[in-house]
Design a protein around this motif. Structure first.
Motif, PDB file in Angstrom:
ATOM      1  N   TYR A 171      -9.174   5.852   0.095  1.00  0.00           N
ATOM      2  CA  TYR A 171      -8.548   6.672   1.127  1.00  0.00           C
ATOM      3  C   TYR A 171      -7.054   6.702   0.794  1.00  0.00           C
ATOM      4  O   TYR A 171      -6.604   6.001  -0.123  1.00  0.00           O
ATOM      5  N   ALA A 172      -6.291   7.479   1.522  1.00  0.00           N
ATOM      6  CA  ALA A 172      -4.864   7.583   1.192  1.00  0.00           C
ATOM      7  C   ALA A 172      -4.174   6.214   1.144  1.00  0.00           C
ATOM      8  O   ALA A 172      -3.411   5.949   0.214  1.00  0.00           O
ATOM      9  N   PRO A 173      -4.397   5.294   2.108  1.00  0.00           N
ATOM     10  CA  PRO A 173      -3.735   3.984   1.993  1.00  0.00           C
ATOM     11  C   PRO A 173      -4.135   3.211   0.740  1.00  0.00           C
ATOM     12  O   PRO A 173      -3.328   2.466   0.186  1.00  0.00           O
ATOM     13  N   THR A 174      -5.411   3.375   0.295  1.00  0.00           N
ATOM     14  CA  THR A 174      -5.827   2.761  -0.968  1.00  0.00           C
ATOM     15  C   THR A 174      -4.996   3.310  -2.111  1.00  0.00           C
ATOM     16  O   THR A 174      -4.513   2.566  -2.976  1.00  0.00           O
ATOM     17  N   ILE A 175      -4.845   4.626  -2.133  1.00  0.00           N
ATOM     18  CA  ILE A 175      -4.079   5.282  -3.194  1.00  0.00           C
ATOM     19  C   ILE A 175      -2.613   4.868  -3.141  1.00  0.00           C
ATOM     20  O   ILE A 175      -1.976   4.652  -4.182  1.00  0.00           O
ATOM     21  N   HIS A 176      -2.046   4.749  -1.938  1.00  0.00           N
ATOM     22  CA  HIS A 176      -0.657   4.279  -1.830  1.00  0.00           C
ATOM     23  C   HIS A 176      -0.498   2.942  -2.544  1.00  0.00           C
ATOM     24  O   HIS A 176       0.488   2.719  -3.253  1.00  0.00           O
ATOM     25  N   ALA A 177      -1.460   2.039  -2.336  1.00  0.00           N
ATOM     26  CA  ALA A 177      -1.379   0.721  -2.949  1.00  0.00           C
ATOM     27  C   ALA A 177      -1.523   0.796  -4.461  1.00  0.00           C
ATOM     28  O   ALA A 177      -0.745   0.185  -5.214  1.00  0.00           O
ATOM     29  N   LEU A 178      -2.506   1.563  -4.936  1.00  0.00           N
ATOM     30  CA  LEU A 178      -2.810   1.601  -6.364  1.00  0.00           C
ATOM     31  C   LEU A 178      -1.787   2.381  -7.173  1.00  0.00           C
ATOM     32  O   LEU A 178      -1.679   2.187  -8.384  1.00  0.00           O
ATOM     33  N   SER A 179      -1.038   3.276  -6.536  1.00  0.00           N
ATOM     34  CA  SER A 179      -0.125   4.149  -7.286  1.00  0.00           C
ATOM     35  C   SER A 179       1.329   3.678  -7.270  1.00  0.00           C
ATOM     36  O   SER A 179       2.194   4.372  -7.800  1.00  0.00           O
ATOM     37  N   GLY A 180       1.608   2.521  -6.685  1.00  0.00           N
ATOM     38  CA  GLY A 180       2.978   2.002  -6.668  1.00  0.00           C
ATOM     39  C   GLY A 180       3.793   2.414  -5.469  1.00  0.00           C
ATOM     40  O   GLY A 180       4.905   1.902  -5.273  1.00  0.00           O
ATOM     41  N   LEU A 181       3.270   3.315  -4.634  1.00  0.00           N
ATOM     42  CA  LEU A 181       4.029   3.768  -3.465  1.00  0.00           C
ATOM     43  C   LEU A 181       4.269   2.629  -2.476  1.00  0.00           C
ATOM     44  O   LEU A 181       5.384   2.461  -1.957  1.00  0.00           O
ATOM     45  N   THR A 182       3.217   1.868  -2.182  1.00  0.00           N
ATOM     46  CA  THR A 182       3.374   0.750  -1.243  1.00  0.00           C
ATOM     47  C   THR A 182       4.350  -0.272  -1.798  1.00  0.00           C
ATOM     48  O   THR A 182       5.238  -0.757  -1.087  1.00  0.00           O
ATOM     49  N   TYR A 183       4.205  -0.615  -3.063  1.00  0.00           N
ATOM     50  CA  TYR A 183       5.049  -1.634  -3.690  1.00  0.00           C
ATOM     51  C   TYR A 183       6.528  -1.290  -3.558  1.00  0.00           C
ATOM     52  O   TYR A 183       7.341  -2.126  -3.123  1.00  0.00           O
ATOM     53  N   LEU A 184       6.885  -0.053  -3.877  1.00  0.00           N
ATOM     54  CA  LEU A 184       8.292   0.327  -3.879  1.00  0.00           C
ATOM     55  C   LEU A 184       8.818   0.700  -2.500  1.00  0.00           C
ATOM     56  O   LEU A 184      10.013   0.943  -2.348  1.00  0.00           O
ATOM     57  N   SER A 185       7.943   0.743  -1.477  1.00  0.00           N
ATOM     58  CA  SER A 185       8.405   1.047  -0.120  1.00  0.00           C
ATOM     59  C   SER A 185       9.019  -0.161   0.569  1.00  0.00           C
ATOM     60  O   SER A 185       9.594  -0.025   1.648  1.00  0.00           O
ATOM     61  N   ASN A 186       8.907  -1.330  -0.035  1.00  0.00           N
ATOM     62  CA  ASN A 186       9.301  -2.571   0.634  1.00  0.00           C
ATOM     63  C   ASN A 186      10.764  -2.930   0.420  1.00  0.00           C
ATOM     64  O   ASN A 186      11.341  -2.581  -0.615  1.00  0.00           O
ATOM     65  N   PRO A 187      11.345  -3.644   1.365  1.00  0.00           N
ATOM     66  CA  PRO A 187      12.631  -4.296   1.104  1.00  0.00           C
ATOM     67  C   PRO A 187      12.401  -5.517   0.221  1.00  0.00           C
ATOM     68  O   PRO A 187      11.254  -5.955   0.038  1.00  0.00           O
ATOM     69  N   PRO A 188      13.463  -6.090  -0.324  1.00  0.00           N
ATOM     70  CA  PRO A 188      13.295  -7.255  -1.209  1.00  0.00           C
ATOM     71  C   PRO A 188      12.545  -8.386  -0.499  1.00  0.00           C
ATOM     72  O   PRO A 188      12.787  -8.678   0.671  1.00  0.00           O
ATOM     73  N   GLY A 189      11.616  -8.999  -1.220  1.00  0.00           N
ATOM     74  CA  GLY A 189      10.909 -10.154  -0.676  1.00  0.00           C
ATOM     75  C   GLY A 189       9.754  -9.830   0.244  1.00  0.00           C
ATOM     76  O   GLY A 189       9.076 -10.736   0.739  1.00  0.00           O
ATOM     77  N   ARG A 190       9.493  -8.556   0.500  1.00  0.00           N
ATOM     78  CA  ARG A 190       8.398  -8.160   1.377  1.00  0.00           C
ATOM     79  C   ARG A 190       7.335  -7.430   0.566  1.00  0.00           C
ATOM     80  O   ARG A 190       7.610  -6.838  -0.466  1.00  0.00           O
TER      81      ARG A 190
END
Length: 581
Positions: A322-341
């Motif tokens: 689903y879209a949240p799965t894709i966010h995780a697998l494509s680097g979107l989730t990773y780069l959306s975070n502040p440092p350490g999160r």
């Protein structure tokens, strides 16, 4: 603002649905509550019970996870109301292993977990390698590798990447070619809408495909939204506000694909259409007897667009996403975070909007190719590739220069924009402030009166003292209301804007002045707002907009005689005996 999945349907329909009128900020937690990013034993994981909750529960039982028994002890009618407890239980379960192994174990059970992958992991992804998504640029300089084409055009493959060159066609030539497109009706007459005469057979559901076809429908294409009664549930049901929001400018027809007569009906529609679009998992339409090869045999000019999670070919093509799965697998989730999160990420289906827009553009590109070749083609979009496009500069930098971008919140990764952050104001609101250059900073200092010195006068100096810059602006912002802060900074030529919610956007003076908000009288919901197409066309009025279908098969008696050549008696019989259900 017309690409925000839940923001406006929640605001417009607070009287008929249970979600809050103002969509809250809640990190990676999706607005329905059934997708969220949590820590595993190592790494981060997007978890969900969908689409195989029973398989997930069985997995937890096999692993001896005791907490799952609390869920099993609940009556079903109570369990369906306990989504937060279900998510909390899953989050506890995944702390027992690393994110990578949990991701694959869940996928083996048809559960749509997604590992939060870094830029390096995205660059090394086996699916991207198989589909040759990353490719070198053909030029005389040092080696450069970039993300590949946004879609796979099987009939007219995208040529090798090359350095930008001067345009080979003038604007006048491009417009002349566009104006002669063969789907235009009426000879020399300018069409009422830009895509008048184009017909799309729409097998899509939820958001990515419906958004793509809403775009094409707004521009005048005849979108035949094909539904089956058993799939027209929850957000896919015409009586759901979500369906209203993302399915306007379409005619709704129904067809039972389990009926052996359905393929012949689809054939009749395909023979009179230009595009077939679907966004099911890979292989669903093949199982219905509607593979590209079959559909092409009926109409060689058809553009057949598929858009699944990872694409229709390759080792990851069968992943459930689903879209949240894709966010995780494509680097979107990773780069959306502040440092350490690691738990921050898009809380709505951002990538579905991007994939939908990509699909609409890809359709037009394929139609342009058809003008030249006389042939349609299969166009395959991987939504995971779309997500990687959205972090394109980070991927390019890693593949070309070996520098891996890290989560850094709102900090400009290129080191040009300082400050570039949101600050809380005296009235509890937030304001975003960006200085594009040293001149911006000088004007900001002048109008705010914040203390500054020579070391902050340059970008490099502000980068070196970024924490001090943010502290200075935090202190100032806390003394002024958000509207006053925005007016003060904008009047000085500094980029600044209130962080707006749905209510703010509905009254935003620029959006109101441009008449973004319209109303329609819908057959189920009555008079409701909607947002017009997000562009103003000088040569074509997009009014009126057709509101979304009100019930499954609303336009059966209109479409099937007009397009498929069936008489009304045949349609009526089909509706009675289950063919058109």
């Amino acid at each position: 603002c017309t690409s925000l999945e839940q923001l406006f349907f929640q605001y417009w329909f607070d009287d008929v649905q249970s979600y809050s009128k103002i969509a809250p900020r809640q990190g990676s937690l999706h607005w329905i509550g059934a997708y969220v990013v949590v820590p595993a034993q190592t790494g981060w994981l997007m978890i969900t019970p969908a689409p195989n909750t029973a398989g997930l529960v069985q997995w937890m039982l096999e692993e001896g996870f005791a907490e799952v028994h609390d869920l099993l002890a609940m009556p079903v009618e109570q369990l369906v109301r306990e989504v937060p407890l279900i998510m909390k239980t899953i989050a506890s379960f995944v702390q027992s292993a690393d994110a990578t192994s949990l991701f694959w174990a869940a996928q083996d059970r048809h559960v749509a977990f997604g590992e939060v992958q870094s830029v390096a992991q995205v660059a090394a992804n086996a699916q991207h390698e198989f589909r040759q998504f990353f490719r070198p640029v053909d030029w005389d300089g040092s080696p450069v590798t970039i993300p590949g084409p946004v879609a796979h055009f099987h009939g007219t493959p995208v040529p090798p990447a090359r350095a930008p060159a001067a345009s080979e066609s003038s604007i006048d030539e491009v417009l002349a070619a566009w104006g002669s497109a063969p789907w235009r009706s009426g000879g020399e007459r300018a069409p009422a809408k830009l895509l008048d005469g184009l017909r799309v057979l729409d097998f899509t559901h939820v958001l990515a495909g419906p958004f793509a076809n809403r775009i094409l429908g707004d521009l005048g294409a005849d979108i035949l939204k094909l539904q089956t009664a058993d799939r027209a549930t929850i957000v896919n049901s015409p009586d759901h506000p979500y369906f209203y929001t993302w399915n306007r400018s379409k005619r709704g027809i129904s067809l039972n694909m389990k009926d052996e007569r359905a393929v012949d009906i689809v054939r009749r529609l395909v023979e009179q259409s230009d595009v077939v679009m679907e966004n099911f998992s890979a292989g669903v339409l093949d199982g219905w007897g509607l593979s590209y090869e079959t559909v092409r045999s009926w109409n060689p000019r058809i553009v057949y667009l598929t858009m699944s999670g990872c694409g229709h070919e390759g080792p990851w093509s069968k992943l459930v996403t689903y879209a949240p799965t894709i966010h995780a697998l494509s680097g979107l989730t990773y780069l959306s975070n502040p440092p350490g999160r690691g738990d921050v990420g898009p809380g709505f289906s951002l990538n579905d909007h991007a994939a939908g827009l990509s699909a609409a553009v890809a359709v037009l590109a394929a139609l342009d190719a058809r003008d030249r070749t006389g042939e349609g083609q299969h166009v395959d979009i991987s939504q995971m590739e779309t997500g990687a496009y959205l972090i394109g500069p980070a991927v390019l930098d890693y593949l070309t220069n070996g520098r891996e971008a890290q989560p850094d919140g709102n900090v400009d990764p290129f080191g040009h924009l300082v400050p570039n952050e949101c600050f809380r104001t005296a009235d509890g609101q937030w304001i975003a402030i960006t200085c594009r250059d040293d001149s911006d900073w000088a004007r900001l200092v002048d109008v705010t009166g914040i203390p500054s010195d020579a070391s902050l006068a340059t970008v490099n100096g502000r980068i070196a003292r970024l924490a001090d810059v943010d502290a200075l602006l935090s202190t100032w912002a806390a003394t002024v209301a958000v509207d006053a802060a925005q007016e003060l900074l904008q009047s000085a030529g500094v980029a600044a804007g209130k962080v707006q919610n749905a209510a703010d956007l509905m009254t935003d003076p620029q959006l109101v002045a441009r008449e973004v908000w319209h109303t329609c009288d819908h057959g189920v919901f009555g008079v409701r707002p909607f947002d017009r197409f997000p562009a103003i066309w000088s040569g074509s009025d997009l009014e009126p907009y057709r509101s979304a279908p009100c019930y499954v098969g609303e336009h059966n008696f209109e479409v099937y005689p007009e397009v498929a050549g069936l008489d009304e008696a045949t349609v009526a019989e089909g509706m009675a005996d289950g063919l058109f259900s």
